[in-house]
Design a protein around this motif. Sequence first.
Motif, PDB file in Angstrom:
ATOM      1  N   PRO A 424       1.162  -1.137  -0.098  1.00 25.78           N
ATOM      2  CA  PRO A 424       0.183   0.092  -0.248  1.00 25.78           C
ATOM      3  C   PRO A 424       0.603   1.054  -0.141  1.00 25.78           C
ATOM      4  CG  PRO A 424       0.259  -0.759   2.160  1.00 25.78           C
ATOM      5  CD  PRO A 424       0.524  -1.661   1.415  1.00 25.78           C
ATOM      6  N   VAL A 425       0.491   1.845  -0.395  1.00 22.80           N
ATOM      7  CA  VAL A 425       1.051   3.194  -1.195  1.00 22.80           C
ATOM      8  C   VAL A 425       0.619   4.064  -1.924  1.00 22.80           C
ATOM      9  CG1 VAL A 425       3.541   4.694  -2.486  1.00 22.80           C
ATOM     10  CG2 VAL A 425       3.657   2.050  -2.036  1.00 22.80           C
ATOM     11  N   VAL A 426       0.994   5.426  -0.765  1.00 25.87           N
ATOM     12  CA  VAL A 426      -0.521   6.535  -1.142  1.00 25.87           C
ATOM     13  C   VAL A 426       0.574   6.884  -3.043  1.00 25.87           C
ATOM     14  CG1 VAL A 426      -1.456   8.925  -0.166  1.00 25.87           C
ATOM     15  CG2 VAL A 426      -1.096   6.845   0.923  1.00 25.87           C
ATOM     16  N   VAL A 427      -0.306   7.904  -3.751  1.00 20.57           N
ATOM     17  CA  VAL A 427      -0.192   8.631  -4.665  1.00 20.57           C
ATOM     18  C   VAL A 427      -0.112   9.781  -4.846  1.00 20.57           C
ATOM     19  CG1 VAL A 427      -1.088   9.371  -7.234  1.00 20.57           C
ATOM     20  CG2 VAL A 427      -1.997   7.038  -5.852  1.00 20.57           C
ATOM     21  N   PRO A 428       1.561   9.812  -5.660  1.00 22.60           N
ATOM     22  CA  PRO A 428       2.475  11.441  -4.644  1.00 22.60           C
ATOM     23  C   PRO A 428       1.306  12.437  -4.801  1.00 22.60           C
ATOM     24  CG  PRO A 428       4.082  10.282  -5.917  1.00 22.60           C
ATOM     25  CD  PRO A 428       2.395   9.275  -6.287  1.00 22.60           C
ATOM     26  N   GLU A 429       1.406  13.505  -3.586  1.00 13.40           N
ATOM     27  CA  GLU A 429       0.176  14.924  -4.321  1.00 13.40           C
ATOM     28  C   GLU A 429       0.558  15.340  -4.803  1.00 13.40           C
ATOM     29  OE1 GLU A 429      -0.535  15.045   0.705  1.00 13.40           O
ATOM     30  OE2 GLU A 429       0.499  16.506  -0.033  1.00 13.40           O
ATOM     31  N   THR A 430       1.754  16.059  -5.583  1.00  9.99           N
ATOM     32  CA  THR A 430       2.486  16.274  -6.660  1.00  9.99           C
ATOM     33  C   THR A 430       2.117  16.095  -7.898  1.00  9.99           C
ATOM     34  OG1 THR A 430       4.954  15.851  -6.263  1.00  9.99           O
ATOM     35  CG2 THR A 430       4.022  17.041  -4.666  1.00  9.99           C
ATOM     36  N   ALA A 431       0.946  14.763  -8.162  1.00  7.89           N
ATOM     37  CA  ALA A 431       1.099  14.582  -9.255  1.00  7.89           C
ATOM     38  C   ALA A 431       0.841  15.475 -11.145  1.00  7.89           C
ATOM     39  CB  ALA A 431      -0.344  13.766  -9.546  1.00  7.89           C
ATOM     40  N   PRO A 432       0.960  15.615 -11.590  1.00 14.20           N
ATOM     41  CA  PRO A 432       0.518  16.963 -12.629  1.00 14.20           C
ATOM     42  C   PRO A 432      -0.880  16.700 -12.806  1.00 14.20           C
ATOM     43  CG  PRO A 432       2.102  15.709 -13.162  1.00 14.20           C
ATOM     44  CD  PRO A 432       2.286  14.369 -11.989  1.00 14.20           C
ATOM     45  N   MET A 573       0.115   5.344 -15.428  1.00 18.38           N
ATOM     46  CA  MET A 573       0.685   5.990 -14.668  1.00 18.38           C
ATOM     47  C   MET A 573       1.013   5.682 -13.402  1.00 18.38           C
ATOM     48  SD  MET A 573      -2.040   8.494 -15.827  1.00 18.38           S
ATOM     49  CE  MET A 573      -1.903   9.283 -14.268  1.00 18.38           C
ATOM     50  N   MET A 574       1.293   4.640 -13.473  1.00 14.27           N
ATOM     51  CA  MET A 574       2.702   3.777 -12.346  1.00 14.27           C
ATOM     52  C   MET A 574       3.197   3.761 -12.888  1.00 14.27           C
ATOM     53  SD  MET A 574       0.373   0.189 -11.564  1.00 14.27           S
ATOM     54  CE  MET A 574       1.739  -0.548 -10.567  1.00 14.27           C
ATOM     55  N   ARG A 575       4.121   3.863 -14.171  1.00 14.08           N
ATOM     56  CA  ARG A 575       5.019   4.301 -14.423  1.00 14.08           C
ATOM     57  C   ARG A 575       5.720   5.385 -14.023  1.00 14.08           C
ATOM     58  NH1 ARG A 575       4.359   1.787 -18.126  1.00 14.08           N
ATOM     59  NH2 ARG A 575       4.095   2.951 -20.486  1.00 14.08           N
ATOM     60  N   GLU A 576       4.849   6.842 -15.135  1.00 11.04           N
ATOM     61  CA  GLU A 576       5.439   7.477 -15.027  1.00 11.04           C
ATOM     62  C   GLU A 576       5.576   9.031 -13.866  1.00 11.04           C
ATOM     63  OE1 GLU A 576       3.310   9.396 -18.860  1.00 11.04           O
ATOM     64  OE2 GLU A 576       4.005   8.112 -19.716  1.00 11.04           O
ATOM     65  N   PHE A 577       3.870   8.146 -13.131  1.00  8.96           N
ATOM     66  CA  PHE A 577       3.700   8.409 -12.221  1.00  8.96           C
ATOM     67  C   PHE A 577       3.844   8.600 -10.739  1.00  8.96           C
ATOM     68  CE2 PHE A 577       1.161  10.794 -15.832  1.00  8.96           C
ATOM     69  CZ  PHE A 577       1.597  12.365 -15.483  1.00  8.96           C
ATOM     70  N   GLY A 578       4.510   7.090 -10.375  1.00  7.88           N
ATOM     71  CA  GLY A 578       4.760   6.385  -8.995  1.00  7.88           C
ATOM     72  C   GLY A 578       3.576   5.720  -9.526  1.00  7.88           C
ATOM     73  N   GLY A 579       2.298   5.920  -9.234  1.00  3.18           N
ATOM     74  CA  GLY A 579       1.306   6.189  -8.675  1.00  3.18           C
ATOM     75  C   GLY A 579       0.646   4.457  -8.758  1.00  3.18           C
ATOM     76  N   LYS A 580       0.115   3.973  -7.420  1.00  5.51           N
ATOM     77  CA  LYS A 580      -0.351   2.535  -7.000  1.00  5.51           C
ATOM     78  C   LYS A 580      -1.303   2.100  -6.870  1.00  5.51           C
ATOM     79  CE  LYS A 580       4.754   2.202  -6.456  1.00  5.51           C
ATOM     80  NZ  LYS A 580       5.324   0.802  -7.133  1.00  5.51           N
ATOM     81  N   ILE A 581      -1.450   0.631  -6.242  1.00  3.08           N
ATOM     82  CA  ILE A 581      -2.728   0.859  -6.400  1.00  3.08           C
ATOM     83  C   ILE A 581      -3.205   0.135  -5.061  1.00  3.08           C
ATOM     84  CG2 ILE A 581      -4.705  -1.113  -7.085  1.00  3.08           C
ATOM     85  CD1 ILE A 581      -3.177  -2.195  -9.806  1.00  3.08           C
ATOM     86  N   VAL A 582      -3.632   0.619  -4.979  1.00  2.03           N
ATOM     87  CA  VAL A 582      -4.642   0.527  -2.811  1.00  2.03           C
ATOM     88  C   VAL A 582      -5.244  -0.721  -3.004  1.00  2.03           C
ATOM     89  CG1 VAL A 582      -5.879   1.101  -0.802  1.00  2.03           C
ATOM     90  CG2 VAL A 582      -4.466   3.208  -2.730  1.00  2.03           C
ATOM     91  N   PRO A 583      -4.610  -1.403  -1.922  1.00  5.11           N
ATOM     92  CA  PRO A 583      -4.834  -3.069  -1.640  1.00  5.11           C
ATOM     93  C   PRO A 583      -6.102  -2.892  -1.719  1.00  5.11           C
ATOM     94  CG  PRO A 583      -2.838  -2.883  -0.759  1.00  5.11           C
ATOM     95  CD  PRO A 583      -2.903  -0.856  -1.846  1.00  5.11           C
ATOM     96  N   GLY A 584      -7.423  -3.469  -1.792  1.00  2.00           N
ATOM     97  CA  GLY A 584      -8.317  -3.666  -1.586  1.00  2.00           C
ATOM     98  C   GLY A 584      -9.453  -2.286  -2.053  1.00  2.00           C
ATOM     99  N   SER A 585      -8.780  -1.611  -2.678  1.00  5.06           N
ATOM    100  CA  SER A 585     -10.147  -1.213  -3.485  1.00  5.06           C
ATOM    101  C   SER A 585     -10.721  -1.790  -4.666  1.00  5.06           C
ATOM    102  CB  SER A 585      -8.703   0.173  -3.855  1.00  5.06           C
ATOM    103  OG  SER A 585      -7.448  -0.006  -5.036  1.00  5.06           O
ATOM    104  N   VAL A 586     -10.058  -2.576  -5.494  1.00  8.06           N
ATOM    105  CA  VAL A 586     -10.298  -3.114  -6.431  1.00  8.06           C
ATOM    106  C   VAL A 586     -11.804  -4.063  -5.916  1.00  8.06           C
ATOM    107  CG1 VAL A 586      -9.833  -4.436  -8.194  1.00  8.06           C
ATOM    108  CG2 VAL A 586      -8.204  -2.908  -7.795  1.00  8.06           C
ATOM    109  N   ARG A 587     -12.616  -3.964  -6.904  1.00  6.20           N
ATOM    110  CA  ARG A 587     -13.882  -4.830  -6.815  1.00  6.20           C
ATOM    111  C   ARG A 587     -14.236  -5.451  -8.295  1.00  6.20           C
ATOM    112  NH1 ARG A 587     -12.399  -5.231  -2.668  1.00  6.20           N
ATOM    113  NH2 ARG A 587     -13.191  -5.289  -0.289  1.00  6.20           N
ATOM    114  N   PRO A 588     -15.232  -6.713  -8.102  1.00  4.26           N
ATOM    115  CA  PRO A 588     -15.542  -6.514  -9.593  1.00  4.26           C
ATOM    116  C   PRO A 588     -16.536  -6.036  -9.930  1.00  4.26           C
ATOM    117  CG  PRO A 588     -15.486  -8.934  -7.906  1.00  4.26           C
ATOM    118  CD  PRO A 588     -14.495  -7.764  -7.381  1.00  4.26           C
ATOM    119  N   LEU A 589     -17.106  -6.008 -10.744  1.00  4.02           N
ATOM    120  CA  LEU A 589     -18.489  -5.050 -11.676  1.00  4.02           C
ATOM    121  C   LEU A 589     -19.293  -6.397 -11.095  1.00  4.02           C
ATOM    122  CD1 LEU A 589     -17.391  -3.286 -14.398  1.00  4.02           C
ATOM    123  CD2 LEU A 589     -18.598  -2.090 -11.750  1.00  4.02           C
TER     124      LEU A 589
END
Length: 589
Positions: A424-432, A573-589
């Motif tokens: 679990p990593v928080v997306v940087p606040e300075t994302a453009p 987004m993960m490669r260019e801005f260091g974004g991470k998928i928050v564990p537990g936030s993905v749910r099937p439709l």
Amino acid sequence: MSYIVLARKYRPKNFAEMVGQGHVVQALGNALTTQRLHHAYLFTGTRGVGKTTVSRILAKSLNCVGPDGSGGITATPCGVCQACTDIDSGRFVDYTELDAASNRGVDEVQALLEQAVYKPVQGRFKVFMIDEVHMLTNTAFNAMLKTLEEPPEYLKFVLATTDPQKVPVTVLSRCLQFNLRPMAPETVLEHLTQVLQAEQVSAEAQALRLIARAARGSMRDALSLTDQAIAFGGGQLAEATVRQMLGAVDRSHVFALIDALARADGATVVQTVDALRFNGLSAASTLEEMTGVLQRMAVAQTVPSLGTADSSDPEAQAVARLAQALPADETQLLYSLCLHGRGELGLAPDEYAALTMVLLRLLAFKQPVRQVAAAPSPAAVEKKSLIRPPEPEQAAPVYRPPVAPPVPVVAAAPTVTVPPPPPPVVVPETAPVPVPAPPMVSEPEPMPAALPALGPDTALADASEGDFWFGTVMDLVKRELVAALVRELALQSQLLRREGGTWQLRVDRETLNQAGARDRLQTALAAAGHAVTLQVSTGPVSDSAARRLAAQAAARQLEAEAAIADDPFVQQMMREFGGKIVPGSVRPL
């Protein structure tokens, strides 16, 4: 000679006569014996449990000189010396009681503290007893803080209160605090029996039980009610007269109500409530008596050794019988309904109508299977469902799992390895640029109630019978033929074998193996076209509808996580801005 009420006549004169407060008596007795005496004591507890009595006994113990006048500090005051008799009669000059409810200002407290500078006149110690100390004003508390912390060696403070939460912590920290507990009905009953034997008053045991319960832990209230019952009954205590005096509901009505609820007999419930109305018995008292009986039933169901019939209690056999008739989970539910229902009585225009609704609420939760004259064929039911879907029953909200077609299962189901979730990593606040929500994220899908914790790699055994049972259970759920406990029994059970007209099921919890739930599931199967006899046993379960639903949900979760992880936009987004998928936030439709 004027009559002395029982509460005063049988007030304890020493620690040995104290009833139900052994923890306080032991602590004070040891302190007096070893003379490790504190300068301030705080006694807390509800009314009538002995706070003022303990204060007076403590004052006698500090000032007793014995019958010969040569005694010292003792845990067993003699009761015959001048100090003991004067304290009992309220005229000992060195023992001062201040009622803070009517003397709550700073002037009254200062007048009391002015006496602290003078040494005792008669006794060994001065004792200041302040009753209902929580009623003092803030300025009064502040005025006594210094003296309370460092009093003269000959001065002892004794404070008593029914509400210690209102006493400032600066006062609490300067005192030894003792909590006097409310007395159990059995303790009150035993003491009342001894008192009436001494008074030579005949009393029925059940009448004393009513008084002991009505006292609610207060011995003074119990003795006062006994005085009133003696006067009301003309010198005798009979159950009928005491029940009439207290306005208590005859427990035969309570037993009838619980028995009717166990049999799902709504007509008897309504008729019994009408009888209560006709006799003018309180609806609130009815619910109160029911909670008492249900509590004893729950104890008998959980600890059978404590629920054995007591020959001295005529209600014990009725409680034991009802504990066998009503399932344990329904006992807990009815207890909760009765507790909350007491608060609803004042909201309804008619308290008896409110009582009826509280009791019938349990029958709504039981959700009996709808009776049918003849079981329709599956084709007819399917045709009817296509014309008009069945409306959901009006009952308590229960989870209805998503309907899925039977999943073909091979002999050895492949296992699926769950990849470890990303940290679990928080997306940087300075994302453009703002990161839009992934297109496949939605609200969490509810899981079946009371399902075991299973992973997607759980092997499903007995595939041939399991496929058939899964499809049958899903059909029952879809057609709303099962609900509540019956639905849980169907979901959690495993079909072992089918032999003629007998199906053998197994569940892993004894609470699901109840005759009522089994019979209702059998009726539901008959309505679905399976006229069989069910045999349910308890043991390990390897394949059930609930386990299959859990495995399907886990597989859909893995697919959703994999789809998000493989999405090109997410990877960018993960490669260019260091974004991470928050564990537990993905749910099937």
